[in-house]
Design a protein around this motif. Structure first.
Motif, short mmCIF file in Angstrom:
data_model
loop_
_atom_site.label_atom_id
_atom_site.label_comp_id
_atom_site.label_asym_id
_atom_site.label_seq_id
_atom_site.Cartn_x
_atom_site.Cartn_y
_atom_site.Cartn_z
N GLY A 139 0.83 -1.20 0.00
CA GLY A 139 0.00 0.00 0.00
C GLY A 139 0.86 1.25 0.00
N PRO A 140 0.24 2.43 0.16
CA PRO A 140 0.99 3.68 0.09
C PRO A 140 1.95 3.87 1.27
CG PRO A 140 -1.32 4.09 0.60
CD PRO A 140 -1.20 2.65 0.29
N ALA A 178 0.72 3.56 14.68
CA ALA A 178 1.14 4.87 14.18
C ALA A 178 2.17 4.74 13.06
CB ALA A 178 1.70 5.71 15.32
N THR A 179 3.16 3.85 13.21
CA THR A 179 4.17 3.71 12.15
C THR A 179 3.57 3.07 10.90
OG1 THR A 179 5.01 1.53 12.86
CG2 THR A 179 5.99 3.49 13.88
N ARG A 180 2.62 2.15 11.10
CA ARG A 180 2.03 1.48 9.92
C ARG A 180 1.18 2.42 9.08
NH1 ARG A 180 2.11 -3.01 13.54
NH2 ARG A 180 0.13 -2.36 14.48
N GLU A 181 0.70 3.51 9.66
CA GLU A 181 -0.01 4.51 8.86
C GLU A 181 0.91 5.20 7.86
OE1 GLU A 181 -1.97 7.26 11.40
OE2 GLU A 181 -3.43 5.81 12.17
N LEU A 182 2.20 5.27 8.21
CA LEU A 182 3.19 5.91 7.34
C LEU A 182 3.94 4.91 6.47
CD1 LEU A 182 4.74 8.28 10.04
CD2 LEU A 182 2.91 8.82 8.42
N PRO A 188 3.58 0.80 5.86
CA PRO A 188 2.67 -0.30 6.20
C PRO A 188 3.34 -1.66 6.34
CG PRO A 188 2.48 0.21 3.88
CD PRO A 188 3.44 1.23 4.45
N TYR A 189 4.33 -1.72 7.22
CA TYR A 189 5.08 -2.95 7.43
C TYR A 189 5.35 -3.15 8.92
CZ TYR A 189 5.97 -2.90 2.41
OH TYR A 189 5.82 -2.90 1.05
N ASP A 190 5.57 -4.41 9.29
CA ASP A 190 5.94 -4.75 10.66
C ASP A 190 7.44 -4.99 10.73
OD1 ASP A 190 3.43 -4.71 12.09
OD2 ASP A 190 2.86 -6.44 10.87
N PHE A 191 8.09 -4.40 11.73
CA PHE A 191 9.54 -4.49 11.85
C PHE A 191 9.96 -4.33 13.30
CE2 PHE A 191 8.53 0.00 11.49
CZ PHE A 191 9.30 0.56 12.49
N ASP A 233 7.21 -9.72 2.81
CA ASP A 233 8.57 -9.19 2.65
C ASP A 233 8.64 -7.74 3.13
OD1 ASP A 233 9.32 -11.57 1.57
OD2 ASP A 233 9.56 -10.85 -0.48
N LEU A 234 9.78 -7.40 3.74
CA LEU A 234 10.01 -6.07 4.32
C LEU A 234 11.07 -5.34 3.51
CD1 LEU A 234 9.68 -4.02 6.75
CD2 LEU A 234 11.60 -5.24 7.82
N PRO A 235 10.73 -4.26 2.78
CA PRO A 235 11.72 -3.47 2.05
C PRO A 235 12.10 -2.21 2.83
CG PRO A 235 9.53 -2.98 1.21
CD PRO A 235 9.34 -3.89 2.41
#
Length: 295
Positions: free
Chosen positions: A66-67, A100-104, A106-109, A135-137
């Motif tokens: 997503g964005p 909050a971070t996923r709104e900016l 959209p990944y889990d880390f 996958d996490l870029p």
């Protein structure tokens, strides 16, 4: 509320803030080498860059998830990091993805930042773990800024400093536009088979930021040519090096190991297409580190 932690070994002392996991001080034998964030020029000192380096086009990109909406250098520098481990000579932080971070982004880390000193050098370590199911870029980097002139360098000026590389080379740097985007189709050669690049505010202002690629042996020294005081950075695994200062009067220089760089003209608006993107499968972990040795 942010928390300052001081670590030391021998003549070397470092202080780190849990807000942004940012290095706040680096002293050697009592002399302060790190820029102290005078807001007249630039209020930060050594921000952590994650999950982007530099900027996205219009601060946004589209990803498989997503964005992505991230301002320059990403979100690690603006978030509180949890203190995980503290010893006399080291400290480790953790930043986990959240609503909050996923709104900016959209990944889990999970981002772990660690700082350690060994009496002569500071090591700043990055560890990124993909805690999600896709996958996490990302790209990442450091942004330490150093006082110029250095401690013990009375009488020196900014123009008395140079970058000294491990080998002779002929680096070219891209044109950077007013938005911070890189044009690798328009390159400027800074040196011709040489090791030493004399510094000036005019040089950096002309290019906005000097962006070097594939620095020989991943090593550079910022040194006063009269005092011989400076810092050496070793940054194995980082494929770019940014060099920047804030204004023609600013008494500091940022020397920044990067894995990746700002969005370039020849890239698409797809987040995964950014140069040097690291992609981790679910559960995978990537580690990188660089060292700073003041002298």
């Amino acid at each position: 509320m942010s928390q300052l932690t001081t670590i030391c070994s021998g003549d070397l002392t470092a202080t780190v803030d849990s807000m942004g996991a940012q290095l706040m001080s680096l002293t050697c034998a009592g002399g302060e080498y790190l820029w102290q964030g005078d807001p007249k020029f630039w209020p930060r000192r050594a921000p952590v860059l994650f999950p982007i380096v530099g900027c996205l086009k219009n601060d946004e990109a589209m990803s498989a998830q997503g964005p992505v909406h991230l301002k320059r250098h990403g979100l690690a520098r603006t978030n509180e990091h949890k203190v995980k481990e503290v010893a006399a000579d080291s400290v480790t932080y953790e930043l986990r993805s959240s609503e909050a971070t996923r709104e900016l982004y959209p990944y889990d880390f999970c981002l772990n930042m660690a700082y350690s000193v060994d009496g002569t050098s500071l090591t700043q370590s990055f560890a990124v773990t993909n805690t999600g199911a896709i996958d996490l870029p990302f790209t990442l980097g450091g942004h330490p800024a150093f006082n110029v002139p250095m401690p013990g360098a009375e009488g020196e000026r900014f123009d008395d400093y140079a970058l000294v590389f491990a080998e002779r080379w002929s680096p070219e740097v891209p044109v950077i536009d007013e938005r911070g985007l890189h044009d690798f189709g328009r390159m400027t050669r800074l040196m011709d088979n040489d090791r030493e690049l004399p510094l000036s505010h005019e040089l950096i202002e002309r290019h906005a930021t000097l962006v070097f690629h594939d620095v020989p042996k991943n090593r550079v020294t910022l040194v006063g040519t009269r005092s011989n005081h400076g810092v050496e950075l070793e940054f194995d695994g980082f494929d770019y090096l940014g060099v920047w200062t804030a204004s023609p009067e600013a008494p500091f220089l940022a020397v920044e190991p990067w894995h990746g760089c700002a969005t370039a003209y020849d890239e698409s608006d797809r987040f995964e297409d950014k140069r040097s993107t690291i992609t981790l499968a679910p559960g995978e972990r990537a580690e990188l580190a660089f060292t700073v040795t003041p002298f």
